[in-house]
Enzyme design. Structure first.
Site, PDB file in Angstrom:
ATOM      1  N   HIS A   1       0.835  -1.201   0.000  1.00 45.74           N
ATOM      2  CA  HIS A   1       0.000   0.000   0.000  1.00 45.74           C
ATOM      3  C   HIS A   1       0.872   1.254   0.000  1.00 45.74           C
ATOM      4  O   HIS A   1       0.634   2.199  -0.754  1.00 45.74           O
ATOM      5  CB  HIS A   1      -0.892   0.066   1.253  1.00 45.74           C
ATOM      6  CG  HIS A   1      -1.965  -0.953   1.320  1.00 45.74           C
ATOM      7  ND1 HIS A   1      -2.136  -1.758   2.427  1.00 45.74           N
ATOM      8  CD2 HIS A   1      -2.936  -1.305   0.451  1.00 45.74           C
ATOM      9  CE1 HIS A   1      -3.178  -2.552   2.230  1.00 45.74           C
ATOM     10  NE2 HIS A   1      -3.687  -2.297   1.034  1.00 45.74           N
TER      11      HIS A   1
ATOM     12  N   LYS B   1     -18.043  -6.326   7.312  1.00 45.34           N
ATOM     13  CA  LYS B   1     -16.772  -6.951   7.659  1.00 45.34           C
ATOM     14  C   LYS B   1     -16.317  -6.462   9.018  1.00 45.34           C
ATOM     15  O   LYS B   1     -16.375  -5.276   9.309  1.00 45.34           O
ATOM     16  CB  LYS B   1     -15.689  -6.585   6.636  1.00 45.34           C
ATOM     17  CG  LYS B   1     -15.754  -7.334   5.348  1.00 45.34           C
ATOM     18  CD  LYS B   1     -14.521  -6.987   4.521  1.00 45.34           C
ATOM     19  CE  LYS B   1     -14.473  -7.777   3.243  1.00 45.34           C
ATOM     20  NZ  LYS B   1     -13.274  -7.427   2.458  1.00 45.34           N
TER      21      LYS B   1
ATOM     22  N   ARG C   1      -1.828  -5.921  -8.603  1.00 44.53           N
ATOM     23  CA  ARG C   1      -0.846  -6.949  -8.296  1.00 44.53           C
ATOM     24  C   ARG C   1      -0.752  -7.985  -9.403  1.00 44.53           C
ATOM     25  O   ARG C   1       0.309  -8.518  -9.673  1.00 44.53           O
ATOM     26  CB  ARG C   1      -1.208  -7.657  -6.985  1.00 44.53           C
ATOM     27  CG  ARG C   1      -1.156  -6.753  -5.784  1.00 44.53           C
ATOM     28  CD  ARG C   1      -1.717  -7.421  -4.579  1.00 44.53           C
ATOM     29  NE  ARG C   1      -3.157  -7.638  -4.790  1.00 44.53           N
ATOM     30  CZ  ARG C   1      -4.010  -7.948  -3.858  1.00 44.53           C
ATOM     31  NH1 ARG C   1      -3.608  -8.131  -2.625  1.00 44.53           N
ATOM     32  NH2 ARG C   1      -5.293  -8.100  -4.125  1.00 44.53           N
TER      33      ARG C   1
ATOM     34  N   SER D   1      -3.441  -7.402   2.771  1.00 38.29           N
ATOM     35  CA  SER D   1      -3.676  -7.298   4.214  1.00 38.29           C
ATOM     36  C   SER D   1      -4.177  -8.611   4.781  1.00 38.29           C
ATOM     37  O   SER D   1      -3.781  -9.027   5.873  1.00 38.29           O
ATOM     38  CB  SER D   1      -4.685  -6.188   4.514  1.00 38.29           C
ATOM     39  OG  SER D   1      -4.174  -4.939   4.158  1.00 38.29           O
TER      40      SER D   1
END
Length: 168
Positions: free
Chosen positions: A25, A49, A98, A135
């Site tokens: 990040h 979440k 990514r 994460s």
């Protein structure tokens, strides 16, 4: 002919949950901070979440690890990212990619965002060093006692280890 003074502030937003912020990040944030006058970090709230860290804790960690850039603003947001952008006059979203699998989803989001509001999305390829990093993966490895100290800033690592110890 005189050079005209710059009057427009170039703004962009880097959105995410940042639970916790990783070196991947930070790589994207640092690169965006070189391209834009102000980089907003929007810590997106997903009520469905349960995060490891509270939104306030995430904001505090991001502020601490990004302080050296000098042009980063960190806030939380619940709702559509394009509303966040419109309310602050932000014309661009910066997203790190990514892998090709990220692109499929992010392209759909980018097309939706520009269709809803005209906000552009810029994709920045992640540094190969962090191409596998998320994460979720950091939390999972840390929960099993794995060493993730090289994947997150030192202060985040200390808080991550402490939080996991609290929950055992």
């Amino acid at each position: 002919m005189a050079v005209q003074e710059k009057t427009t502030v170039r703004r962009a937003v880097c959105p995410g949950s940042f639970d916790p912020i990783t070196n991947g990040h930070l790589d994207i944030i640092e690169r965006a901070s070189r391209l834009y006058d102000v980089v907003h970090i929007a810590v997106l709230i997903n009520k469905s979440k349960q995060g490891l860290f509270t939104v306030e804790e995430r904001i505090q960690m991001i502020e601490e690890v990004s302080a050296g850039y000098g042009n980063v603003v960190v806030e939380s947001h619940h709702g559509l990212l394009v509303d966040y952008c419109r309310d602050r006059g932000i014309p661009a979203i910066v997203k790190g990619l990514r892998a090709v699998s990220d692109f499929d989803y992010e392209l759909q989001m980018a097309q939706m965002n520009i269709g809803l509001s005209g906000v552009e999305t810029l994709f920045v390829p992640t540094s190969p060093t962090y191409s596998f990093l998320s994460s979720s993966l950091v939390k999972e490895v840390a929960a099993y006692g794995g060493d993730v100290s090289h994947l997150v800033p030192a202060l985040v690592h200390r808080r991550l280890v402490a939080r996991i110890a609290e929950r055992k």
